[in-house]
Design an enzyme around this catalytic site. Sequence first.
Site, mmCIF file in Angstrom:
data_model
loop_
_atom_site.group_PDB
_atom_site.id
_atom_site.type_symbol
_atom_site.label_atom_id
_atom_site.label_comp_id
_atom_site.label_asym_id
_atom_site.label_seq_id
_atom_site.Cartn_x
_atom_site.Cartn_y
_atom_site.Cartn_z
ATOM 1 N N ARG B 296 0.822 -1.219 0.000
ATOM 2 C CA ARG B 296 0.000 0.000 0.000
ATOM 3 C C ARG B 296 0.850 1.260 0.000
ATOM 4 N NH1 ARG B 296 -5.280 -1.851 3.659
ATOM 5 N NH2 ARG B 296 -6.191 -3.020 1.915
ATOM 6 N N TYR B 440 -6.101 -0.642 -7.077
ATOM 7 C CA TYR B 440 -5.567 -1.924 -6.550
ATOM 8 C C TYR B 440 -4.939 -1.789 -5.172
ATOM 9 C CZ TYR B 440 -1.073 -1.017 -9.191
ATOM 10 O OH TYR B 440 0.083 -0.528 -9.720
ATOM 11 N N GLU B 441 -4.650 -2.947 -4.571
ATOM 12 C CA GLU B 441 -4.180 -3.031 -3.175
ATOM 13 C C GLU B 441 -5.168 -2.387 -2.210
ATOM 14 O OE1 GLU B 441 -1.921 -5.012 -2.885
ATOM 15 O OE2 GLU B 441 -0.882 -4.908 -4.803
ATOM 16 N N GLY B 442 -6.446 -2.592 -2.464
ATOM 17 C CA GLY B 442 -7.484 -1.973 -1.648
ATOM 18 C C GLY B 442 -7.896 -0.666 -2.279
ATOM 19 N N GLN B 447 -9.396 2.065 1.686
ATOM 20 C CA GLN B 447 -8.377 2.773 2.472
ATOM 21 C C GLN B 447 -9.043 3.735 3.448
ATOM 22 O OE1 GLN B 447 -5.235 1.873 2.120
ATOM 23 N NE2 GLN B 447 -5.753 0.557 0.396
#
Lengths: 600, 600
Positions: B296, B440-442, B447
Amino acid sequence: MPIFKAPTRDSRFIINEVLKLESYGNLPGFENATADVVDTVVEELGKFVSEVVAPINLSGDQEGCKRHPDGTVTTPAGFKEAYAAFVDSGWGTLAQPEDLGGQGMPHVLGMLLEEYLVSANQSFAMYSGLTSGAVAAVKAKGTPEQQQTYLPKMISGQWSGTMNLTEPHCGTDLGMIRTKAVPQADGSYAITGTKIFISAGEHDLTENIIHLVLAKTPDAPDSVKGISLFIVPKFLLDADGNPGTRNPVTCGSIEHKMGIHGNATCVLNYDGAKGWMVGEENNGLAAMFIMMNAARIGVGIQGLGQAEAAYQNAVAYAGDRRQGRALTGPVDPEQKADLLFVHPDVRRMLMDAKAFTEGMRMLAMWGGLLVDLAHKSASEQERADADALISLLTPVIKGYGTDKGFDVAVNMQQVFGGHGYIEEHGMSQFVRDARIAMIYEGANGVQAMDLVGRKLAMNGGKAVQAFFAMVDAECAEAKGDERLADLAGRVEKANGELKAATMWLMQNAMTNPNNAGAGAHHYMHIMGIVTLGLMWLRMGKVASAALASGSGDTAFYETKLVTAKYYGERYTPDAGALRRKMEAGSETMMTLPLEAFATA
Amino acid sequence: MPIFKAPTRDSRFIINEVLKLESYGNLPGFENATADVVDTVVEELGKFVSEVVAPINLSGDQEGCKRHPDGTVTTPAGFKEAYAAFVDSGWGTLAQPEDLGGQGMPHVLGMLLEEYLVSANQSFAMYSGLTSGAVAAVKAKGTPEQQQTYLPKMISGQWSGTMNLTEPHCGTDLGMIRTKAVPQADGSYAITGTKIFISAGEHDLTENIIHLVLAKTPDAPDSVKGISLFIVPKFLLDADGNPGTRNPVTCGSIEHKMGIHGNATCVLNYDGAKGWMVGEENNGLAAMFIMMNAARIGVGIQGLGQAEAAYQNAVAYAGDRRQGRALTGPVDPEQKADLLFVHPDVRRMLMDAKAFTEGMRMLAMWGGLLVDLAHKSASEQERADADALISLLTPVIKGYGTDKGFDVAVNMQQVFGGHGYIEEHGMSQFVRDARIAMIYEGANGVQAMDLVGRKLAMNGGKAVQAFFAMVDAECAEAKGDERLADLAGRVEKANGELKAATMWLMQNAMTNPNNAGAGAHHYMHIMGIVTLGLMWLRMGKVASAALASGSGDTAFYETKLVTAKYYGERYTPDAGALRRKMEAGSETMMTLPLEAFATA
């Protein structure tokens, strides 16, 4: 494949219930636009774009246009058939004058046509959209003979039109154009030069393409005061007015663009092509602005159109895809997860989109009405007032409409998560297509300067003062309706910010014009926020009255009032922040020299 | 072709002058990171990425990755050679532990590496970036044998790594994954299932690919508590630890994406592939979060990296293209027009970009230092404090950093006018590549909920209270410096908005958790504004002191102070507007049923 359904209920609400088009029956062309006729137009047009135009949007993006070695250009599969159906249906003639083969309906319906076409397929819509701009210029500045020669076939869609402004070294700054127009013995001109970024510059949809070209005559002043406008047909017309000899204007290449792949953006090389002057020599900029002003409102509608299409797909996805649980506990405990729709952050994005698209649609249709009133009102004062108002609002419609339209498209893509990044879902295309609208027909920074540097000052600021008064009066009235009081208070506050920002400009731009430039973008956005607030007040007023009268369709009107309230809550607070940014002025912004920006 | 030059002067300023890395010489690994060494690393790395990695960015976008019928994937021309040079140079080993073949340098330099690689070529950077995430998980949770087997070759770059989380029906909601892991007699597991969106999932750059895969054992609970993590190598290792038999994990297709075309985003089909559990059964989520947290921050840096690259090109264009005249009168009267650079609206966009990228760079490097301090400080309290702070800031770095990074890339494209829309200039690619980082990555909504729903509440809110106090203390101090007083006052005010927003959340989220969800996005942005404000205070303080001490490089420090002031003027006002939006709560937002969003 992405979906699209024309928002016909909303269009009918705006045109018949809010604008009450029928009440303008005394204006030429409006007598036929009864509510029944409007309903039919809206529904049939909606059906046409959904069934014929939308299905070739994604495939058109993926296939793109192809230029062949001989300079001809093929549009994507299906475009030719869809365009032929468009011409056959006569939709393009809707708001054009009857004496030139049009149906003479109000301009509002022309706006509706643009909106629906763009939502369905922006690349496709541009072929007829550019033609409309070219038609407007010839209608305003062409000789009767030019009008009769070109306009009926352009209006029917048999021929298309283009606008040739940009050259490799100049876009915004048209004073620098180099294309030459040399007078010939027969009264025509030989046009030589290179134009770039010519949308719909070459294609296979029509028998002829009528290029409107800015060029300079040999002794013209070397500035914007030396530009003239020319008609340059792709095929010269024979004695019967039919396409004959090929004129030497050729497509040198087509651009590899971020989006609008289905529209051929051409480099056009003019090699002594035969053209005819439109309007007066050295006064081409005025004619060009006629094309541009129509086109700018049209481009603002592109912001709306892409936002609407993206929104519909995001709603469908949020109502189908299951992921996670509602924060307040499972909504569908029998399923493994709840719908995306239950998550507040998803709802925030959908409500932001809904509040923008419906407000912007109202603004676009009202803008169409103002164009009609500016031309057709019986009273000179009414014509002047409408003209002043639409002149003021045009940069807002274009600049704010496309900035926010793009933002909405980006957010709707976000609703899809990772799937939004995959081209097959079409969300990327909405974002990529929406992006161009912030750039062309005057980049949004140019719109902001047009608003701040020109439109505010018109007639000693009368137009903007009238706008302030209009907003305040409608806020005051709406405060008396408890369902609108919250929104009215917030719009009034935002209008106060706008007034204060205007005052600040008046006090600070004279001493340093950079203060106007440094705040122009923010000012345009404040005015956009206030204007859409006004639109929501008007829609809210009608919705509230409809509920009070018990006229049915309760859910629709209740939804309007909730969305109106949401608009107040989530859009208006930015007005104050934007004003504070403006009031920081240009000093810090303009301090650093170019070297300070170099990477070291 | 777009340009890129690593911003080495700025990196050195941040690392040596602001963070004063040298002053942490007591921490393991930092003893070697003297200012001289940092200078050398920064300059050499900058040279490497500019010369080797950046030149294949645009071509990589245009060519993309190709999947062949046998399931193999070819990366774009030049990627293989550049990757080999990357491995040979050892850059990937910079911040990795010495006992696994790394150079043991501070994590700050790992962040620097990520930033420079991403700016030069995000698709390329992802091949090693994903490997880092996989390394982090195995380092934290793998057995000593697993670590020795896989990590040295992953750290050297000989092998690459992937993170396999998403499946067709689930991304954010990992409790729903269906991939199965069936225990085998030899202690391994047979992995069967389909994973999608696997970045760097198959390619031709490395001898082996080590997939880290989330899957469920046969009797696992049907929730996130039933997920385990597995190592699944593309090639099983032979007795000597070299790639041997092909494991049945194959690339079924590669996605047709909006951007990052140079990175192969794969559908991976696991068909009884042999894998080994990492960490405890059913506790895979914890291991996954180790990968995710590192990733992240890395993705936040992607926002910075794309903004920086886009900014450099916009500066070059604004300093070369002539269009129109300065509002204050011609600057270059001998030319036909002035540079774009003279126009306030262009300057606004460039200054916005400069203020964001430099502030975000500072935040990323400070984040890297906090990661180091969380692991390596001698004092347990210092480790805990640093860990709490970086945990709090991780969603801000990722969410705010990528939202704003994208905005900046869009604005830098706008500086190019129509030319920005043409792919050849590379500005479209920066926008398209930057777009994925918000997803992406949450996704950034995740977030925001991580920040509001989890991070604020950690340890009874101690981390965020400490953050408030830190900001207030530094504002109070900076107010004593007349060159920073304006910024300090504005950051203090923004911090006040953040505190008030936090209080509002505490008072309103308990009664209705949707109030937290409805405001999370706005809250994350307020915190981003305050955090970058803090970064600018720190940079400003050092710049002010350097000027006072007369240590030379005056222009650099003066520029810092002007940019710091600009940040205060043009970024901080949004904090108040965002708070007011939050305080509207969730009621209106959540009122409408799904049917109210349907197009009628």
